[in-house]
Scaffold this motif. Structure first.
Motif, PDB file in Angstrom:
ATOM      1  N   MET B   1       0.934  -1.233   0.021  1.00 46.00           N
ATOM      2  CA  MET B   1       0.151   0.134   0.079  1.00 46.00           C
ATOM      3  C   MET B   1       0.825   1.242   0.005  1.00 46.00           C
ATOM      4  SD  MET B   1      -3.424  -0.234   2.093  1.00 46.00           S
ATOM      5  CE  MET B   1      -2.886  -0.933   3.706  1.00 46.00           C
ATOM      6  N   ALA B   2       0.569   2.257  -0.855  1.00 45.31           N
ATOM      7  CA  ALA B   2       1.498   3.388  -1.025  1.00 45.31           C
ATOM      8  C   ALA B   2       0.439   4.673  -1.273  1.00 45.31           C
ATOM      9  CB  ALA B   2       1.995   3.167  -2.197  1.00 45.31           C
ATOM     10  N   VAL B   3       1.211   5.720  -0.658  1.00 49.10           N
ATOM     11  CA  VAL B   3       0.380   6.873  -0.690  1.00 49.10           C
ATOM     12  C   VAL B   3       0.861   7.528  -2.041  1.00 49.10           C
ATOM     13  CG1 VAL B   3      -0.001   9.221   0.178  1.00 49.10           C
ATOM     14  CG2 VAL B   3       0.394   7.355   1.838  1.00 49.10           C
ATOM     15  N   LEU B   4      -0.008   8.149  -2.853  1.00 47.57           N
ATOM     16  CA  LEU B   4       0.546   8.625  -4.109  1.00 47.57           C
ATOM     17  C   LEU B   4      -0.007  10.244  -3.691  1.00 47.57           C
ATOM     18  CD1 LEU B   4       1.356   8.256  -7.003  1.00 47.57           C
ATOM     19  CD2 LEU B   4      -1.443   8.087  -7.278  1.00 47.57           C
ATOM     20  N   VAL B   5       1.137  11.117  -4.232  1.00 46.90           N
ATOM     21  CA  VAL B   5       1.093  12.501  -4.210  1.00 46.90           C
ATOM     22  C   VAL B   5       1.410  13.182  -5.337  1.00 46.90           C
ATOM     23  CG1 VAL B   5       1.642  14.581  -2.776  1.00 46.90           C
ATOM     24  CG2 VAL B   5       1.257  12.381  -1.523  1.00 46.90           C
ATOM     25  N   LEU B   6       0.431  14.237  -5.763  1.00 55.30           N
ATOM     26  CA  LEU B   6       0.784  14.782  -7.066  1.00 55.30           C
ATOM     27  C   LEU B   6       0.910  16.545  -6.397  1.00 55.30           C
ATOM     28  CD1 LEU B   6      -1.699  13.297  -9.645  1.00 55.30           C
ATOM     29  CD2 LEU B   6       0.818  12.527  -8.908  1.00 55.30           C
ATOM     30  N   LYS B   7       2.023  17.069  -6.996  1.00 56.99           N
ATOM     31  CA  LYS B   7       2.279  18.469  -6.494  1.00 56.99           C
ATOM     32  C   LYS B   7       2.209  19.210  -7.724  1.00 56.99           C
ATOM     33  CE  LYS B   7       3.729  18.253  -1.635  1.00 56.99           C
ATOM     34  NZ  LYS B   7       4.835  18.321  -0.853  1.00 56.99           N
ATOM     35  N   SER B   8       1.565  20.277  -7.773  1.00 54.06           N
ATOM     36  CA  SER B   8       1.593  21.150  -8.788  1.00 54.06           C
ATOM     37  C   SER B   8       1.995  20.560 -10.025  1.00 54.06           C
ATOM     38  CB  SER B   8       2.655  22.362  -8.445  1.00 54.06           C
ATOM     39  OG  SER B   8       2.413  22.762  -7.134  1.00 54.06           O
ATOM     40  N   HIS B  21      -2.595  21.195 -15.817  1.00 48.36           N
ATOM     41  CA  HIS B  21      -2.215  22.306 -15.422  1.00 48.36           C
ATOM     42  C   HIS B  21      -2.090  22.245 -13.767  1.00 48.36           C
ATOM     43  CE1 HIS B  21      -5.109  24.914 -16.643  1.00 48.36           C
ATOM     44  NE2 HIS B  21      -5.101  24.232 -17.873  1.00 48.36           N
ATOM     45  N   SER B  22      -0.903  22.268 -13.223  1.00 48.36           N
ATOM     46  CA  SER B  22      -1.004  22.669 -11.669  1.00 48.36           C
ATOM     47  C   SER B  22      -1.986  21.831 -10.928  1.00 48.36           C
ATOM     48  CB  SER B  22      -1.461  24.047 -11.447  1.00 48.36           C
ATOM     49  OG  SER B  22      -0.938  24.471 -10.240  1.00 48.36           O
ATOM     50  N   LEU B  23      -1.714  20.405 -11.143  1.00 46.19           N
ATOM     51  CA  LEU B  23      -2.492  19.458 -10.526  1.00 46.19           C
ATOM     52  C   LEU B  23      -2.189  19.292  -9.128  1.00 46.19           C
ATOM     53  CD1 LEU B  23      -4.895  18.209 -12.409  1.00 46.19           C
ATOM     54  CD2 LEU B  23      -3.534  16.150 -12.364  1.00 46.19           C
ATOM     55  N   ASN B  24      -3.062  19.025  -8.135  1.00 43.58           N
ATOM     56  CA  ASN B  24      -2.592  18.585  -6.703  1.00 43.58           C
ATOM     57  C   ASN B  24      -3.557  17.851  -6.441  1.00 43.58           C
ATOM     58  OD1 ASN B  24      -0.324  20.521  -5.858  1.00 43.58           O
ATOM     59  ND2 ASN B  24      -1.978  22.128  -6.536  1.00 43.58           N
ATOM     60  N   LEU B  25      -2.998  16.459  -6.017  1.00 40.58           N
ATOM     61  CA  LEU B  25      -4.057  15.365  -5.472  1.00 40.58           C
ATOM     62  C   LEU B  25      -3.265  14.524  -4.557  1.00 40.58           C
ATOM     63  CD1 LEU B  25      -6.596  14.039  -6.240  1.00 40.58           C
ATOM     64  CD2 LEU B  25      -5.458  12.650  -7.963  1.00 40.58           C
ATOM     65  N   GLU B  26      -3.880  13.947  -3.563  1.00 42.83           N
ATOM     66  CA  GLU B  26      -3.272  12.938  -2.813  1.00 42.83           C
ATOM     67  C   GLU B  26      -4.328  11.704  -2.692  1.00 42.83           C
ATOM     68  OE1 GLU B  26      -2.354  14.112   1.278  1.00 42.83           O
ATOM     69  OE2 GLU B  26      -2.317  12.007   1.999  1.00 42.83           O
ATOM     70  N   VAL B  27      -3.805  10.528  -3.201  1.00 40.94           N
ATOM     71  CA  VAL B  27      -4.272   9.530  -2.943  1.00 40.94           C
ATOM     72  C   VAL B  27      -4.088   8.391  -1.747  1.00 40.94           C
ATOM     73  CG1 VAL B  27      -5.025   7.397  -4.226  1.00 40.94           C
ATOM     74  CG2 VAL B  27      -4.517   9.357  -5.417  1.00 40.94           C
ATOM     75  N   ARG B  28      -4.987   8.222  -0.746  1.00 37.02           N
ATOM     76  CA  ARG B  28      -4.340   7.850   0.398  1.00 37.02           C
ATOM     77  C   ARG B  28      -3.971   6.130   0.124  1.00 37.02           C
ATOM     78  NH1 ARG B  28      -9.761  10.117   2.610  1.00 37.02           N
ATOM     79  NH2 ARG B  28      -9.269  12.283   2.657  1.00 37.02           N
ATOM     80  N   ALA B  29      -3.316   5.863   1.031  1.00 40.18           N
ATOM     81  CA  ALA B  29      -2.911   4.182   0.996  1.00 40.18           C
ATOM     82  C   ALA B  29      -4.220   3.515   0.861  1.00 40.18           C
ATOM     83  CB  ALA B  29      -1.892   4.014   2.309  1.00 40.18           C
ATOM     84  N   GLY B  30      -4.094   2.464   0.181  1.00 37.81           N
ATOM     85  CA  GLY B  30      -5.179   1.561   0.020  1.00 37.81           C
ATOM     86  C   GLY B  30      -6.528   2.229  -0.488  1.00 37.81           C
TER      87      GLY B  30
END
Lengths: 276, 368
Positions: B1-8, B21-30
């Motif tokens: 299980m991994a956390v996936l983070v997209l920053k700008s 453009h300028s995407l921010n998103l956090e996908v939580r583990a699992g």
């Protein structure tokens, strides 16, 4: 199509096939005739006495085996170079998104559409200056340069339709971009590569202009030039039988090659035409 | 299980077109995160950026806290399922499944047991020796799923995997994907343009439009509290009713008049009076329209019934007030005739207000 139409189509197709093949049959027939029979008026369609002397002549009195070997070396080597370079070029251009892509493709087309004679003098002078005339290697390079055009256009068309997802899947499964090209794209491109390679091989095998101009040493001559150099005992005697035998011997490898790969050629030429 | 983070995260192509453009998103583990949006909204580009198949122009991608930008796709430990299956046509089903393991030099006996396990899980044991072209679309997609599962990767990516399948197969495979997620509790990012797929699969949904994320939230939040006009329009079948309205601030309350129809609404705005726009769009879902009664604190009126569609489990009632057309949806059967008049009302807490010029939601609170 009705039954009648079918019969007519067959008759027409047979006539057409005969029309195309007649010169070949005539060549085979002539190669098996003696010189007297070749010169006889009226001409005979089939040889009265079948003789193989023309065949023994070209191999015993002339170095025709050498010519054929040279032809083979030049065709095989130039085709290999063109296949490797052309496939790489085609693949990278097929994946390009640049606005220069169309121009680049046109550039690859040029050697294929411009008359070869246009390049003859510059290439001859250039090759003279770097001492590449009178060598099979020089001839191989020239042939390869022309074949890249054929290989590029056939393979680019295939690669463009090649599912990109498959390459992406391979890259996620553990391949580098190059690895995916070699292990996934190329194995699937084999029929197309064989078709392109065969066409290049045949072009090289039949090429006359550069082979005649760039190579003057008899031991380095290729078959097409060898045939043109066949002469009789005097200036007034043309050894038609030997020429015919040489033509038959020169055509045979290509015919066999095409027969051996005909299924692959058809699948290569129609690749991408129909969605699976 | 991994956390996936997209920053700008941004991707611009050489041709000048913008992927995201300028995407921010956090996908939580699992978590199973669904990226949804119309075609060209940048959802597939986002997925390809996460996989490493595209190089971002700007921004950072973190997988399990580590910066993934310089890591090539093969080393990101990500598996992807494609819309066109992307099975290797020259390999059998078994070889397709084993391929990623073979590439990672997994011992032979382990490959065999994992292939069998995945094949059993997806019900493709009988086809192991066949080539992909001998399989139906559904079977091929199962094999593609299997090829992703077998790796046990940190993150699963799905690029519209069910788009090529017919409706019943889509529903079936959708359930299987959900089941697989429940079983593995793996981090998954799922791209689709289908709102039903997004609602039924996603634990959270990121709605994308023109290369940006409009809203991230649970399916209920997205449906009940759309943050933008785009999200409100995108979700819901039949879609939300929209009215163009004029707003006026009057003694701390917001007075809204909608088109030439004379119903007005009083709702207190949380925003300061100065920032209240003049034109706004008012939206409400067809199922929030109450028929035959008028409640307090509601937008209410009388309308002509122009058409009644009885669907069995529910009934769609098309209403007309002057030139205004509205749709109401009620459960079960309702005894109304076309051409008749009917009272309707929509409770104020079911109304969604959007700034017409920016498309953003205007937050309101109930009158105390």
């Amino acid at each position: 199509m009705g039954r009648g139409g079918c019969v007519i189509a067959y008759i027409l197709l047979t006539a057409l096939a005969f029309f195309s093949l007649a010169p070949c049959l005539w060549e085979v027939s002539t190669s098996l005739k003696s010189l007297q029979e070749v010169m006889r008026v009226p001409q005979t369609l089939f040889p009265g006495d079948i003789t193989t002397e023309n065949y023994t002549e070209i191999f015993q009195r002339r170095p025709f085996d050498r010519y054929i070997l040279n032809s083979f070396v030049v065709a095989a080597a130039s085709t290999s170079i063109a296949l490797i370079a052309g496939a790489f070029a085609a693949y990278s251009v097929s994946r390009m998104r640049s606005k220069w892509r169309a121009w680049l493709m046109l550039l690859f087309l040029l050697p294929g559409i411009l008359p070869a004679v246009l390049f003859l003098v510059p290439i001859y002078r250039f090759f003279s200056s770097i001492r590449l005339t009178n060598s099979l290697f020089g001839l191989i390079l020239v042939h390869a340069a022309f074949h890249i055009s054929i290989v590029f256009w056939i393979m680019e068309n295939f690669f463009e339709r090649f599912p990109r997802d498959l390459v992406d899947a391979a890259r996620l499964d553990g391949f580098s971009h190059m690895g995916a090209f070699f292990r996934v794209v190329l194995p699937l491109a084999a029929p197309v590569a064989i078709t392109a390679g065969l066409l290049a091989f045949i072009f090289s095998w039949n090429e006359f202009l550069f082979a005649l101009t760039l190579v003057t040493d008899d031991s380095l001559r290729v078959a097409t030039v060898g045939i043109s150099m066949l002469s009789g005992a005097s200036a007034y005697e043309i050894p038609w039988g030997q020429i015919a035998a040489a033509v038959v011997m020169t055509s045979l490898p290509v015919v066999l090659l095409v027969l051996a790969f005909q299924r692959k050629i058809v699948s290569g030429l129609t690749a991408g035409a129909v969605k699976e | 299980m991994a956390v996936l983070v997209l920053k700008s995260l941004a991707k611009r192509y050489d041709s000048g077109s913008v992927g995201v453009h300028s995407l921010n998103l956090e996908v939580r583990a699992g978590e199973l995160m669904v990226l949804v949006g119309p075609s060209g909204s940048g959802k597939s580009t986002t997925l390809r950026l996460i996989a490493g198949l595209e190089i971002p122009t700007e921004g950072e991608i973190f997988i399990s806290g580590a910066l993934a930008n310089p890591v090539p796709p093969r080393d990101r430990d990500i598996a992807m399922v494609f819309q066109d299956y992307a099975l290797y046509p020259h390999l059998s089903v078994e070889q397709n499944l084993a391929f990623p393991l073979k590439m990672r030099k997994t011992p032979k006996h382990e490959i065999r047991s994992r292939v069998n396990e995945a094949a059993e899980m997806l019900g493709i044991t009988d086809f192991l020796k066949r080539k992909p072209r001998e399989l139906s679309g559904g079977q091929r997609q199962r094999v593609a799923l299997g090829r992703a599962l077998i790796r046990n990767p940190k993150v699963f990516l799905f690029d519209e995997p069910l788009s090529n399948l017919d409706a019943s197969l889509r529903t079936q495979l959708r359930q299987e994907i959900k089941h697989i997620h429940d079983r593995l509790t793996a981090t998954m990012v799922y791209v689709t343009h289908d709102q039903t797929e997004a609602m039924s699969l996603g634990q959270r949904i990121a709605v994308m439009n023109e290369g940006t994320i409009e809203q991230v939230g649970t399916p209920a939040e997205i449906y009940r509290q759309p943050e933008t006009l785009f999200v409100a329009r995108f979700f819901g079948n039949p879609p939300m009713n929209f009215l163009e309205c004029q707003a006026r601030s009057k003694s701390g309350l917001l007075e809204i008049t909608c088109q030439e129809v004379t119903f007005s609404l009083r709702t207190p705005a949380t925003q300061s009076q100065g920032s209240v726009p003049h034109t706004m769009t008012l939206g409400f879902r067809p199922e929030d329209v109450q028929l035959g009664k008028s409640t307090k604190d509601a937008l209410a009126g009388t309308a002509n019934v122009s058409m009644v569609e009885a669907m069995g489990a529910e009934t769609f009632v098309h209403l007309e007030i002057a030139t205004l057309k509205l749709l109401a949806r009620t459960l079960g059967h309702i005894d109304i005739q076309s051409g008749s008049q009917i009272d309707f009302s929509i409770s104020t807490d079911k109304l969604h207000l959007f700034d017409s010029s920016t498309g953003k939601r205007i937050h309101t609170r109930q009158p105390s």
